[in-house]
Scaffold this active site. Structure first.
Site, PDB file in Angstrom:
ATOM      1  N   ARG A 170       0.861  -1.179   0.000  1.00  0.00           N
ATOM      2  CA  ARG A 170       0.000   0.000   0.000  1.00  0.00           C
ATOM      3  C   ARG A 170       0.903   1.236   0.000  1.00  0.00           C
ATOM      4  NH1 ARG A 170      -0.209   2.174   5.094  1.00  0.00           N
ATOM      5  NH2 ARG A 170       0.616   0.890   6.777  1.00  0.00           N
ATOM      6  N   ARG A 174      -2.787  10.866   0.975  1.00  0.00           N
ATOM      7  CA  ARG A 174      -3.607  11.692   1.855  1.00  0.00           C
ATOM      8  C   ARG A 174      -4.210  12.858   1.082  1.00  0.00           C
ATOM      9  NH1 ARG A 174       0.785  12.268   6.732  1.00  0.00           N
ATOM     10  NH2 ARG A 174       0.937  10.039   7.266  1.00  0.00           N
ATOM     11  N   ASP A 350      10.479  -1.667  12.827  1.00  0.00           N
ATOM     12  CA  ASP A 350      10.661  -0.343  13.403  1.00  0.00           C
ATOM     13  C   ASP A 350      11.109  -0.493  14.852  1.00  0.00           C
ATOM     14  OD1 ASP A 350       9.938   1.147  11.139  1.00  0.00           O
ATOM     15  OD2 ASP A 350       7.809   0.920  11.587  1.00  0.00           O
TER      16      ASP A 350
END
Length: 363
Positions: A170, A174, A350
């Site tokens: 993806r 925005r 992360d």
């Protein structure tokens, strides 16, 4: 002599050691490098805190992890808002209304959405077969050609048509004027640097640097009841089934006699002709603190990986996935060794994911 020998003084190893020491365990942490903190290592250069192994912006939606790191560091309120440079044209990231206004000279979200939908429909891609088709089916041809194609090819060292589609499952699009790269509610950077944060986690734990576990395995393993291994999982088993593959990076850091070089912490260079993927200007992570007369920049060059180079990004294709499964089966049979972290798990994570994993493993 110890309950745990922890191989690696990076984030996973430091959190695991801190958690077990709080439970009363005796821990020894070793690292082959001459410093703690692994790839989040930072240090002062010309009075400016520099991220030596690429930029690390802490972001998470896990409140327990945020509360945990704030025990060891004072975080500022930095928000990552990089800029992309394509042949001299500047665009805001992630893809948002600022990006689309600059690219198409439009004004409304509907105009932007209509352009993307027309380009996606015009591409006629029913089932994406590669990364190029996947990206175009998500954001259209203009955004792909200017802001994805060249950057991605440099990052992975091969044309986008030869990369699997799942690498870009993806893409954030925005329809707002919001340049905040991450949506997570908790974000920031330690004011005194990541190295100080990790040092605080390791306070009271014995640490030995410049020690290579694989070269001294027998002597070191005999020091503790269990080993926590955060190195590459295939090297632990002597590459029995072959080597897992990675992409590596080269960093070129320069001190400039300028107060401000590019005006932003991160600038991505998305055309294929420029060999580096981005320039980091470190003083902007702390809102210009540090030396007012100088700045420090780092150019980041992706490169192929070979044994001896630092492994940064696992190659998540099917061949490497199947190879990792074989090593994972061996690891699961190791009763006295825990495999953790990015390299021990052969997946990109992360910082908050690394911390959460270390906390759970220690628990």
């Amino acid at each position: 002599m110890y309950d745990y020998l922890i191989v690696g003084a990076g984030l996973y190893g430091a959190v695991f050691a801190q958690q077990k020491r709080a439970q009363g365990a005796r821990c020894l942490v070793i690292d082959r490098r001459n410093h703690i903190a692994g790839n989040i290592f930072s240090e002062k250069v010309a009075g400016i805190e520099v991220h030596r192994y690429g930029p690390h912006i802490f972001h998470t939606d896990k409140k327990n992890v945020w509360d945990y790191v704030n025990r060891f560091a004072r975080f500022n309120h930095f928000r990552y808002s990089p800029v992309a440079c394509y042949k001299g044209e500047l665009y805001n990231l992630p893809f948002n209304m600022n990006t689309f206004v600059r690219m198409w000279h439009i004004h409304t979200p509907k105009e932007a959405r209509d352009i993307i939908e027309r380009q996606v429909a015009g591409a006629g891609i029913a089932q994406p077969r590669n990364l190029e088709e996947q990206a175009i089916s998500l954001v259209g041809t203009d955004v792909y050609e200017k802001l994805i194609k060249g950057y991605t090819q440099k990052q992975w060292g091969r044309p986008c048509r030869e990369l699997p589609a799942f690498i870009i499952k993806r893409l954030p699009v925005r329809m707002t004027f919001d340049n905040n790269y991450f949506n997570h509610p908790y974000q920031g950077i330690p004011g005194e640097g990541y190295t100080e944060m990790v040092a605080s986690m390791l306070d009271g734990t014995e640490v030995r640097l410049g020690v290579d576990f694989l070269e001294q395995r027998e002597a070191l393993s005999g020091l503790a009841e269990k080993t926590v291994y955060t190195g590459t999982i295939d090297s632990y088993f002597g590459y029995r089934f072959g080597q897992l593959q990675y992409r590596s990076l080269r960093f070129e850091t320069e001190i400039l006699d300028l107060p401000n070089y590019q005006g932003v912490a991160g600038m991505n260079f998305t055309d294929a002709e420029i060999p580096y993927t981005r320039i980091i200007e470190h003083k902007h992570f702390t809102f210009g603190e540090g030396n007012p007369e100088k700045t420090v920049i780092t150019r980041e060059y992706p490169q192929s990986w070979s044994p001896g180079a630092e492994p940064y990004y696992p190659i998540g294709d099917e061949v490497n996935h199947q190879l990792y499964k074989k090593y994972r089966e061996l690891a699961d049979r190791e009763t006295d060794t825990i495999f953790g972290g990015r390299l021990g798990s052969y997946r990109y994570m992360d910082m908050d994911q690394v911390i959460a994993q270390a906390m759970e493993d220690a628990r």
